[in-house]
Design a protein around this motif. Structure first.
Motif, short mmCIF file in Angstrom:
data_model
loop_
_atom_site.label_atom_id
_atom_site.label_comp_id
_atom_site.label_asym_id
_atom_site.label_seq_id
_atom_site.Cartn_x
_atom_site.Cartn_y
_atom_site.Cartn_z
N VAL A 56 13.54 3.20 -6.42
CA VAL A 56 13.21 3.20 -5.00
C VAL A 56 11.97 4.05 -4.74
N CYS A 57 11.89 5.20 -5.39
CA CYS A 57 10.73 6.07 -5.18
C CYS A 57 9.45 5.45 -5.74
N LYS A 58 9.54 4.76 -6.87
CA LYS A 58 8.36 4.12 -7.43
C LYS A 58 7.86 2.98 -6.54
N VAL A 59 8.79 2.18 -6.04
CA VAL A 59 8.39 1.08 -5.15
C VAL A 59 7.78 1.62 -3.87
N ASN A 60 8.44 2.60 -3.25
CA ASN A 60 7.93 3.17 -2.01
C ASN A 60 6.62 3.92 -2.22
N SER A 61 6.48 4.56 -3.35
CA SER A 61 5.23 5.29 -3.63
C SER A 61 4.05 4.32 -3.73
N GLN A 62 4.30 3.15 -4.29
CA GLN A 62 3.23 2.14 -4.32
C GLN A 62 2.86 1.72 -2.90
N LEU A 63 3.86 1.49 -2.06
CA LEU A 63 3.59 1.10 -0.68
C LEU A 63 2.84 2.20 0.07
N VAL A 64 3.27 3.45 -0.13
CA VAL A 64 2.60 4.56 0.54
C VAL A 64 1.16 4.69 0.07
N SER A 65 0.95 4.56 -1.23
CA SER A 65 -0.42 4.67 -1.74
C SER A 65 -1.31 3.54 -1.22
N ASN A 66 -0.73 2.35 -1.04
CA ASN A 66 -1.49 1.25 -0.44
C ASN A 66 -1.91 1.60 0.98
N VAL A 67 -0.98 2.20 1.72
CA VAL A 67 -1.28 2.61 3.09
C VAL A 67 -2.35 3.69 3.10
N CYS A 68 -2.29 4.62 2.14
CA CYS A 68 -3.31 5.67 2.05
C CYS A 68 -4.70 5.08 1.86
N LEU A 69 -4.81 4.09 0.97
CA LEU A 69 -6.11 3.47 0.73
C LEU A 69 -6.57 2.66 1.94
N ASP A 70 -5.63 2.06 2.64
CA ASP A 70 -5.98 1.33 3.86
C ASP A 70 -6.48 2.30 4.93
N ALA A 71 -5.84 3.46 5.02
CA ALA A 71 -6.24 4.45 6.02
C ALA A 71 -7.65 4.95 5.78
N ILE A 72 -7.94 5.29 4.54
CA ILE A 72 -9.26 5.84 4.25
C ILE A 72 -10.34 4.77 4.34
N SER A 73 -9.94 3.52 4.12
CA SER A 73 -10.91 2.43 4.21
C SER A 73 -11.33 2.18 5.66
N ALA A 74 -10.35 2.14 6.57
CA ALA A 74 -10.66 1.90 7.98
C ALA A 74 -11.17 3.16 8.67
N GLY A 75 -10.62 4.29 8.27
CA GLY A 75 -11.08 5.56 8.78
C GLY A 75 -10.78 5.83 10.25
N LYS A 76 -9.76 5.15 10.83
CA LYS A 76 -9.53 5.34 12.26
C LYS A 76 -8.06 5.35 12.68
N TYR A 77 -7.15 5.25 11.70
CA TYR A 77 -5.73 5.21 12.06
C TYR A 77 -4.95 6.30 11.31
N TYR A 78 -3.93 6.82 12.00
CA TYR A 78 -2.93 7.67 11.35
C TYR A 78 -1.68 6.83 11.13
N TYR A 79 -1.22 6.79 9.88
CA TYR A 79 -0.03 6.01 9.53
C TYR A 79 1.18 6.95 9.49
N PHE A 80 2.16 6.63 10.30
CA PHE A 80 3.43 7.37 10.32
C PHE A 80 4.45 6.53 9.54
N VAL A 81 4.89 7.03 8.40
CA VAL A 81 5.75 6.26 7.51
C VAL A 81 7.10 6.95 7.38
N ARG A 82 8.15 6.23 7.75
CA ARG A 82 9.52 6.74 7.61
C ARG A 82 10.15 6.13 6.36
N LEU A 83 10.78 7.00 5.55
CA LEU A 83 11.41 6.56 4.31
C LEU A 83 12.91 6.85 4.36
N MET A 84 13.64 6.22 3.45
CA MET A 84 15.09 6.42 3.39
C MET A 84 15.41 7.88 3.07
N GLY A 85 16.58 8.31 3.50
CA GLY A 85 17.02 9.68 3.25
C GLY A 85 17.69 10.24 4.49
#
Length: 617
Positions: free
Chosen positions: A234-263
């Protein structure tokens, strides 16, 4: 109930078919049909101040010894082993690797005696109560090996708690003449397993009950359990998704992504994913609870980070939170508790807001309408709030935006307009193909479960120690469920007296541990430097195939190994201090042992420590 449970399923080809061919690795002690069983010392509870309470609640199963499984000697006599009848049930929420527990159990059952039978209960605990079974065979397992989900048998209410439920489970065990019942699940399921084991013993039912730690939340951690099956995947799958979001954020340079995970009660998934993907901010429920931060203090903390990044010309970022964060905020927890009481009193949802206490009503009205609706949703099967349905990330984004507008009007913030995008990565990973680590770990636990039943153990959990090392270094054992229990006192309402019962509690993040220390060291860099890490997808072959959770590899959790070190030290003392040794050696030993017992007495009874033994010298 789904009539297709247990039916062969078509594997879609490619990776899914290749995974079905993967053969899990086994530690040496599990590679044969039998094991040597070694019994250790009697156990106490994880919290010594609760020992008497746990002993009273579990008079038949408290204080059982630790049990280790080792490879039998080469010259061991191969005795006849009578066939066994074993049942298995999914009691927890689906978690990658669950099917491999059943696979390992099945292979061990058949290796024990080909005439042995393994029954799976269809539809989870409801299938157990109703005696709805599926015989697990090689043909049934073929298309479920190394596969995600719990669709071989399914799951239901994840509960064996009420007198009616326990009696129904006992009736099924007797009707099927089961020698053992394996319960697969997390903290709640294994607490129920302990109670069921106690009840069966008291009612002279021969069925042995054992638990297996399977939970994607990773919160079933203690001195015996280093991690749970499914957490790594679960952590490996979610970490890939989070890292994708990180790259999307730095690419657009204008959004803050709020990501809620299980726990829920613990933030282990968010914590591990932060170490793997390096987001800008991580809000841990344990930090908030320890500091007793209010909702607006949490918002101020996030806004300060946004403002610090804006001063560097950065208007993007990624924030991770656990789904249980909202219950870690004191005033939100109190509000949720009041709502739970109203649910328990069968107050209609439409009337709940009018029956809240004045302070709770004021907080409730302050919250956005969508949060108010979600807080009033009906409870989970364990009478807790539906945290997965409460959009905490949207609440935080909403309040952060309002605060940034306020700061702009006050002249405290001069950057661009704050914009956010919200995500909840909750269910996307639960059905993932399990990692090699989870495949190996789950399969080993399944085999251990059979050896526990064959040894006549009940009220135990299958465990593996030394998981951070290669599989051939793993140590297989069984630990009493009562040794993992404690009593936590809760206030059920304003003015109510504290109450509590012995259960296995979720283990929070250790804020004094090495992994947390590492995170704190990197926090400033994560916040300001965009030090994003891209772990990619799960690696099943090649250099990354044996990667394990970072938190597992950093922390020194080899409790069973430490027990062996202690035994070795005590043995050396006995060897060196024998009748006939010099008086100087004897005095040195007495002085040292008195110091040790003084310290241990205080640590074991911090509130009511007895006088140290040295007092009587």
């Amino acid at each position: 109930m789904n009539a297709d449970f247990g039916a062969p399923k078509e594997l879609a080809g490619g990776l899914q078919q290749r995974r079905a061919l993967y053969q899990p690795s086994l530690p040496p002690c599990l590679q044969g049909a039998t094991v040597k069983v070694e019994y250790g010392d009697a156990t106490t509870t994880i919290d010594p101040t609760c020992a008497n309470v746990v002993a009273q609640a579990f008079p038949s199963t408290f204080g059982q010894p630790l049990v280790s499984f080792v490879a039998p000697p080469a010259d061991a006599v191969n005795e006849d082993r009578p066939p066994l009848r074993v049942g298995v049930v999914f009691s927890g929420r689906q978690s990658p690797g669950g099917h491999n527990v059943i696979w390992g159990l099945h292979d061990a059952v058949k290796a024990h005696n080909p005439q042995s039978v393994l029954y799976g209960f269809v539809g989870g605990t409801e299938g157990l109560f109703a005696n709805k079974t599926l015989e697990i065979t090689d043909d049934v397992l073929t298309s479920y090996k190394n596969q995600g989900g719990f669709d071989l048998l399914g799951r239901s209410i994840d509960q064996i708690r009420s007198t009616k439920q326990v009696n129904a489970a006992m009736t099924t065990c007797r009707n099927l003449n089961l020698d053992g019942l394996v319960i697969i699940g997390g903290v709640t399921s294994n607490s129920d397993a302990a109670q069921l084991a106690e009840t069966l013993v008291q009612n002279n039912c021969k069925t042995k009950v054992v638990g297996v730690p399977v939970s994607l939340n990773g919160d079933l951690k203690n001195q015996f359990v280093e991690t749970t099956v499914g957490f790594d995947t679960v952590c490996k799958v979610n970490s890939q998704l989070v890292s994708n979001v990180c790259l999307d954020a730095i690419s657009a340079g204008k959004y803050y992504y709020f990501v809620r995970l299980m726990g829920r009660k613990a933030s282990h998934v968010a914590f591990e994913c932060a170490l793997q993907s390096h987001p800008n901010m991580l809000i841990l429920g344990e930090e908030v609870a320890l500091s007793k931060l209010t909702l607006m203090e949490v918002i101020d903390k996030i806004c300060d980070g946004v403002q610090a990044r804006a001063e560097l010309g950065k208007y993007h970022g990624v924030l991770l939170i656990p789904e249980g964060l909202i219950e870690s905020i004191p005033e939100m927890y109190a509000l949720i508790q009041e709502i739970n009481i109203l649910h328990n009193n069968n107050v209609p949802v439409a009337e709940m807001s009018s029956q809240l206490s004045p302070w709770a009503a004021a907080l409730f009205q302050f919250l956005p309408p969508f949060i108010r609706r979600e807080l009033l949703l009906h409870q989970e099967s364990d009478n807790s709030a539906q945290l997965s349905q409460i959009d905490t990330e949207q609440l935080l984004a909403h309040l952060v935006e309002a605060e940034m507008i306020k700061r702009t009007k006050q002249g405290r913030y001069k950057g661009r307009k704050f914009s956010s995008v919200c995500h909840f990565f909750g269910y996307q990973a639960r059905g993932s193909l399990p990692s090699n680590f989870d495949c190996d770990y789950a399969y080993a636990l399944g085999r251990i479960s059979l050896h526990m039943i064959a040894a006549g153990l009940t009220g135990y959990m299958a465990t593996v120690a030394n998981l951070k090392d290669p599989v051939d270094k793993w140590r297989c054992a069984a630990a009493p469920l009562t040794a993992m229990m404690s009593v936590k006192r809760h206030l059920r309402g304003p003015g109510a007296i504290p109450i509590g019962s012995p259960v296995i509690h979720p283990s929070p993040i250790d804020l004094k541990g090495k992994a947390y220390e590492l995170l704190r060291e990197k926090a400033s860099s994560f916040l300001l430097d965009d030090f994003y890490r891209t772990p990619g997808g799960i690696q099943y072959e090649g250099p990354g195939q044996d990667a394990k959770p970072i938190t597992l590899t950093i922390e020194n959790q080899d409790y069973m190994g430490d027990i062996e070190i202690l035994k070795c030290c005590l043995s050396k003392v006995r060897t060196m201090v024998k009748p006939g040794c010099s008086r100087e050696v004897l005095k040195a030993a007495i002085s040292s042992m008195l110091s040790v017992t003084d310290v241990l007495t205080v640590m074991s009874h911090p509130l009511n420590a007895e006088l140290p033994l040295s007092h009587f010298k």
